[in-house]
Design a protein around this motif. Sequence first.
Motif, PDB file in Angstrom:
ATOM      1  N   SER A  91      55.928  28.781  33.375  1.00  0.00           N
ATOM      2  CA  SER A  91      54.594  29.375  33.461  1.00  0.00           C
ATOM      3  C   SER A  91      54.635  30.540  34.439  1.00  0.00           C
ATOM      4  O   SER A  91      55.601  30.703  35.198  1.00  0.00           O
ATOM      5  N   CYS A  92      53.590  31.340  34.409  1.00  0.00           N
ATOM      6  CA  CYS A  92      53.565  32.523  35.271  1.00  0.00           C
ATOM      7  C   CYS A  92      52.126  32.920  35.570  1.00  0.00           C
ATOM      8  O   CYS A  92      51.188  32.456  34.915  1.00  0.00           O
ATOM      9  N   PHE A 160      55.479  31.633  46.776  1.00  0.00           N
ATOM     10  CA  PHE A 160      54.315  31.360  45.928  1.00  0.00           C
ATOM     11  C   PHE A 160      53.051  31.773  46.680  1.00  0.00           C
ATOM     12  O   PHE A 160      52.162  32.406  46.124  1.00  0.00           O
ATOM     13  N   VAL A 179      54.104  37.323  37.416  1.00  0.00           N
ATOM     14  CA  VAL A 179      54.949  36.818  38.499  1.00  0.00           C
ATOM     15  C   VAL A 179      55.301  35.356  38.242  1.00  0.00           C
ATOM     16  O   VAL A 179      54.462  34.576  37.787  1.00  0.00           O
ATOM     17  N   LEU A 207      45.989  36.381  37.724  1.00  0.00           N
ATOM     18  CA  LEU A 207      45.865  36.660  39.151  1.00  0.00           C
ATOM     19  C   LEU A 207      44.859  37.765  39.457  1.00  0.00           C
ATOM     20  O   LEU A 207      44.443  37.924  40.600  1.00  0.00           O
TER      21      LEU A 207
HETATM   22  N1  HPA Z   1      53.035  32.891  41.249  1.00  0.00           N
HETATM   23  C1  HPA Z   1      54.303  32.528  41.101  1.00  0.00           C
HETATM   24  N2  HPA Z   1      54.697  31.717  40.141  1.00  0.00           N
HETATM   25  C2  HPA Z   1      53.774  31.245  39.285  1.00  0.00           C
HETATM   26  C3  HPA Z   1      52.437  31.585  39.384  1.00  0.00           C
HETATM   27  C4  HPA Z   1      52.055  32.454  40.416  1.00  0.00           C
HETATM   28  O1  HPA Z   1      50.873  32.793  40.573  1.00  0.00           O
HETATM   29  N3  HPA Z   1      51.768  30.934  38.399  1.00  0.00           N
HETATM   30  C5  HPA Z   1      52.675  30.226  37.708  1.00  0.00           C
HETATM   31  N4  HPA Z   1      53.904  30.408  38.239  1.00  0.00           N
END
Ligand code: HPA
Length: 244
Positions: A91-92, A160, A179, A207
């Motif tokens: 996920s990101c 993070f 990210v 974000l």
């Molecule tokens: N930052 C870094 N890694 C992640 C994020 C994030 O906001 N969401 C999911 N993986």
Amino acid sequence: MPTPHLSAEPGDFADTVLLPGDPLRARHIAERCFEDVQHVNAVRNALGFTGTYRGMPVSVLGTGMGIPSASIYTTELVTQYGAKRLVRVGSCGAVQPGLGLRSVILGVGACTDSNVNRVRYGGMDFAATADFGLLRTAVEAAEQRGVEVHLGNVHSSDLFYDPRDELVATMAGMGVLAVEMEAAGIYGVAAEHGARALTVLTVSDQLVTGERVSADDRQRTFDDMVDIALDGLLLDAGRPVAGG
Ligand code: HPA
């Protein structure tokens, strides 16, 4: 021979390995997608499984979070177990306002604030990139499933909880899509040891707007992304995606 971090015997891992950060996701992938599943690692609860997907031998290993952890496991997979294709599935957080929750991203390149690739590359900036063949077949697999994918740079962050408030705008200004915390390390390991790597991500956090996906949605979109990754690997191996 088992390594300091993996108890598997030679041959226990396939040459193709899916790499979720979360070990429980590794188990979920094996149970949902693989046939003839064998549990091959439990050291430190970095759960690893090997099976087949439509006849193709494939493994899955939870890497833990961050470049240091993912680098340990991927280095040992490549150098000790002969892994040749590494596909991170994770996920990101999207940094582009137009990228909605659950969007699927293919990490063409991975920027980072980590020093690992500079260490590998004589102090210079190494362009950490995905393998083009894996990228191309992942796009093809997504097209066959009717899923839109976004291709571009991602950013693999060491923190993070990053105190730099301006970071999202900096990334967005350079066209970075999202990210996460592992891709640049995995691409660096693959480059160093002659393996091929790809990162497939789903947007769990927006974000810019602050939106986040629910736990249920997180699971469902994770499954869709894994299906694309596995079908892409089948196509890369010259195997048909339908009918096995
Ligand atoms: N930052 C870094 N890694 C992640 C994020 C994030 O906001 N969401 C999911 N993986």
